[in-house]
Structure formats: structure tokens, C-alpha cells
Design a protein around this motif. Structure first.
Motif, PDB file in Angstrom:
ATOM      1  N   PRO A  92       0.832  -1.210   0.000  1.00 40.60           N
ATOM      2  CA  PRO A  92       0.000   0.000   0.000  1.00 40.60           C
ATOM      3  C   PRO A  92       0.861   1.251   0.000  1.00 40.60           C
ATOM      4  CG  PRO A  92      -0.130  -1.142   2.110  1.00 40.60           C
ATOM      5  CD  PRO A  92       0.700  -1.985   1.205  1.00 40.60           C
ATOM      6  N   SER A  93       0.425   2.200  -0.778  1.00 37.33           N
ATOM      7  CA  SER A  93       1.154   3.470  -0.829  1.00 37.33           C
ATOM      8  C   SER A  93       0.736   4.341   0.347  1.00 37.33           C
ATOM      9  CB  SER A  93       0.854   4.181  -2.150  1.00 37.33           C
ATOM     10  OG  SER A  93      -0.519   4.468  -2.222  1.00 37.33           O
ATOM     11  N   ARG A  94       1.469   5.366   0.541  1.00 37.82           N
ATOM     12  CA  ARG A  94       1.133   6.294   1.625  1.00 37.82           C
ATOM     13  C   ARG A  94      -0.180   6.995   1.302  1.00 37.82           C
ATOM     14  NH1 ARG A  94       6.475   9.421   3.404  1.00 37.82           N
ATOM     15  NH2 ARG A  94       5.714   8.989   5.497  1.00 37.82           N
ATOM     16  N   ALA A  95      -0.968   7.218   2.331  1.00 39.05           N
ATOM     17  CA  ALA A  95      -2.258   7.886   2.145  1.00 39.05           C
ATOM     18  C   ALA A  95      -2.016   9.353   1.791  1.00 39.05           C
ATOM     19  CB  ALA A  95      -3.094   7.777   3.395  1.00 39.05           C
ATOM     20  N   THR A  96      -2.740   9.817   0.807  1.00 44.94           N
ATOM     21  CA  THR A  96      -2.622  11.219   0.434  1.00 44.94           C
ATOM     22  C   THR A  96      -3.581  12.040   1.279  1.00 44.94           C
ATOM     23  OG1 THR A  96      -4.311  11.026  -1.269  1.00 44.94           O
ATOM     24  CG2 THR A  96      -2.034  10.587  -1.933  1.00 44.94           C
ATOM     25  N   GLY A  97      -3.480  13.332   1.158  1.00 41.71           N
ATOM     26  CA  GLY A  97      -4.357  14.220   1.898  1.00 41.71           C
ATOM     27  C   GLY A  97      -5.814  14.014   1.527  1.00 41.71           C
ATOM     28  N   LEU A  98      -6.083  13.732   0.248  1.00 42.46           N
ATOM     29  CA  LEU A  98      -7.469  13.517  -0.185  1.00 42.46           C
ATOM     30  C   LEU A  98      -8.030  12.220   0.370  1.00 42.46           C
ATOM     31  CD1 LEU A  98      -7.391  14.719  -3.900  1.00 42.46           C
ATOM     32  CD2 LEU A  98      -8.408  15.860  -1.931  1.00 42.46           C
ATOM     33  N   ASP A  99      -7.207  11.180   0.452  1.00 40.19           N
ATOM     34  CA  ASP A  99      -7.672   9.920   1.033  1.00 40.19           C
ATOM     35  C   ASP A  99      -8.028  10.102   2.501  1.00 40.19           C
ATOM     36  OD1 ASP A  99      -7.306   8.599  -1.345  1.00 40.19           O
ATOM     37  OD2 ASP A  99      -5.299   7.873  -0.815  1.00 40.19           O
ATOM     38  N   THR A 100      -7.183  10.822   3.219  1.00 39.34           N
ATOM     39  CA  THR A 100      -7.433  11.071   4.636  1.00 39.34           C
ATOM     40  C   THR A 100      -8.687  11.918   4.818  1.00 39.34           C
ATOM     41  OG1 THR A 100      -5.058  10.993   5.037  1.00 39.34           O
ATOM     42  CG2 THR A 100      -6.418  11.951   6.759  1.00 39.34           C
ATOM     43  N   LEU A 101      -8.844  12.938   3.996  1.00 38.63           N
ATOM     44  CA  LEU A 101     -10.029  13.798   4.074  1.00 38.63           C
ATOM     45  C   LEU A 101     -11.285  13.002   3.759  1.00 38.63           C
ATOM     46  CD1 LEU A 101     -11.268  16.609   4.424  1.00 38.63           C
ATOM     47  CD2 LEU A 101     -10.876  16.968   1.984  1.00 38.63           C
ATOM     48  N   ALA A 102     -11.235  12.146   2.755  1.00 34.49           N
ATOM     49  CA  ALA A 102     -12.395  11.328   2.400  1.00 34.49           C
ATOM     50  C   ALA A 102     -12.760  10.390   3.540  1.00 34.49           C
ATOM     51  CB  ALA A 102     -12.118  10.537   1.128  1.00 34.49           C
ATOM     52  N   THR A 103     -11.764   9.818   4.180  1.00 33.00           N
ATOM     53  CA  THR A 103     -12.023   8.921   5.305  1.00 33.00           C
ATOM     54  C   THR A 103     -12.669   9.673   6.459  1.00 33.00           C
ATOM     55  OG1 THR A 103     -10.135   7.568   4.679  1.00 33.00           O
ATOM     56  CG2 THR A 103     -10.956   7.313   6.920  1.00 33.00           C
ATOM     57  N   VAL A 104     -12.185  10.858   6.746  1.00 27.74           N
ATOM     58  CA  VAL A 104     -12.750  11.665   7.832  1.00 27.74           C
ATOM     59  C   VAL A 104     -14.187  12.066   7.506  1.00 27.74           C
ATOM     60  CG1 VAL A 104     -12.566  13.903   8.998  1.00 27.74           C
ATOM     61  CG2 VAL A 104     -10.540  12.500   8.685  1.00 27.74           C
ATOM     62  N   LEU A 105     -14.451  12.452   6.275  1.00 27.00           N
ATOM     63  CA  LEU A 105     -15.807  12.867   5.895  1.00 27.00           C
ATOM     64  C   LEU A 105     -16.786  11.693   5.939  1.00 27.00           C
ATOM     65  CD1 LEU A 105     -15.121  15.342   2.968  1.00 27.00           C
ATOM     66  CD2 LEU A 105     -15.881  15.873   5.291  1.00 27.00           C
ATOM     67  N   VAL A 106     -16.357  10.532   5.478  1.00 28.45           N
ATOM     68  CA  VAL A 106     -17.230   9.356   5.519  1.00 28.45           C
ATOM     69  C   VAL A 106     -17.503   8.967   6.967  1.00 28.45           C
ATOM     70  CG1 VAL A 106     -17.330   6.886   5.017  1.00 28.45           C
ATOM     71  CG2 VAL A 106     -16.640   8.491   3.243  1.00 28.45           C
ATOM     72  N   THR A 107     -16.478   8.986   7.809  1.00 31.10           N
ATOM     73  CA  THR A 107     -16.659   8.653   9.219  1.00 31.10           C
ATOM     74  C   THR A 107     -17.602   9.638   9.894  1.00 31.10           C
ATOM     75  OG1 THR A 107     -14.439   7.715   9.286  1.00 31.10           O
ATOM     76  CG2 THR A 107     -15.447   8.270  11.393  1.00 31.10           C
ATOM     77  N   ALA A 108     -17.444  10.924   9.634  1.00 29.16           N
ATOM     78  CA  ALA A 108     -18.335  11.931  10.212  1.00 29.16           C
ATOM     79  C   ALA A 108     -19.768  11.735   9.736  1.00 29.16           C
ATOM     80  CB  ALA A 108     -17.843  13.335   9.860  1.00 29.16           C
ATOM     81  N   GLY A 109     -19.951  11.402   8.459  1.00 29.72           N
ATOM     82  CA  GLY A 109     -21.291  11.159   7.934  1.00 29.72           C
ATOM     83  C   GLY A 109     -21.956   9.956   8.583  1.00 29.72           C
ATOM     84  N   VAL A 110     -21.194   8.895   8.785  1.00 28.40           N
ATOM     85  CA  VAL A 110     -21.744   7.695   9.420  1.00 28.40           C
ATOM     86  C   VAL A 110     -22.125   7.988  10.864  1.00 28.40           C
ATOM     87  CG1 VAL A 110     -21.128   5.378  10.225  1.00 28.40           C
ATOM     88  CG2 VAL A 110     -20.605   6.073   7.894  1.00 28.40           C
ATOM     89  N   VAL A 111     -21.285   8.736  11.575  1.00 34.93           N
ATOM     90  CA  VAL A 111     -21.585   9.083  12.969  1.00 34.93           C
ATOM     91  C   VAL A 111     -22.838   9.953  13.046  1.00 34.93           C
ATOM     92  CG1 VAL A 111     -20.757  10.415  14.954  1.00 34.93           C
ATOM     93  CG2 VAL A 111     -19.247   8.789  13.824  1.00 34.93           C
TER      94      VAL A 111
END
Length: 66
Positions: free
Chosen positions: A7-26
Motif C-alpha cells: 500500500p502506498s502512503r495515504a494522500t491528503g485527499l484519502d485522509t479527508l475522504a475517510t474523515v468525511l465518511v466517518t463523520a457522515g456515518v456518525v
């Protein structure tokens, strides 16, 4: 022949997408908890069917409603 994938290093967009999806689920989980546990029919505009469904959900979750 096996293909190894590192796996490559996570980019800023991947991290942002993960945070947004997690916030939406919560937020969706909190909205669901509010509707099932604390609504008591105030939001239910579709008649008694949705109210009864939420009422049964409160009993299923063990939330006091009477």
C-alpha cells in the motif's frame, strides 16, 4: 506467480475522504438514535405506521417509552 502489492502512503485527499465518511456515518447513527429513542412521534408525519415502527424499535433497544 504471485503479485505483491504494497500500500502506498495515504494522500491528503484519502485522509479527508475517510474523515468525511466517518463523520457522515456518525451523524447518521446519531440521527437514527434520536428518531428511534427520543422522537416519540414528533417527526413522524407519515401517520401511525412510522410511529409504531419507532415505538417497537424503542422496545427492541430497551429504551423506556411508557
Amino acid at each position: 506467480m504471485a503479485i505483491a502489492h504494497s500500500p502506498s502512503r495515504a494522500t491528503g485527499l484519502d485522509t479527508l475522504a475517510t474523515v468525511l465518511v466517518t463523520a457522515g456515518v456518525v451523524l447518521l447513527a446519531l440521527l437514527t438514535l434520536y428518531l428511534v429513542g427520543f422522537d416519540q412521534g414528533a417527526v413522524s408525519r407519515s401517520g401511525m405506521y412510522l410511529h409504531e415502527l419507532m415505538h417497537d424499535g424503542r422496545h427492541l433497544l430497551g429504551v423506556p417509552c411508557h
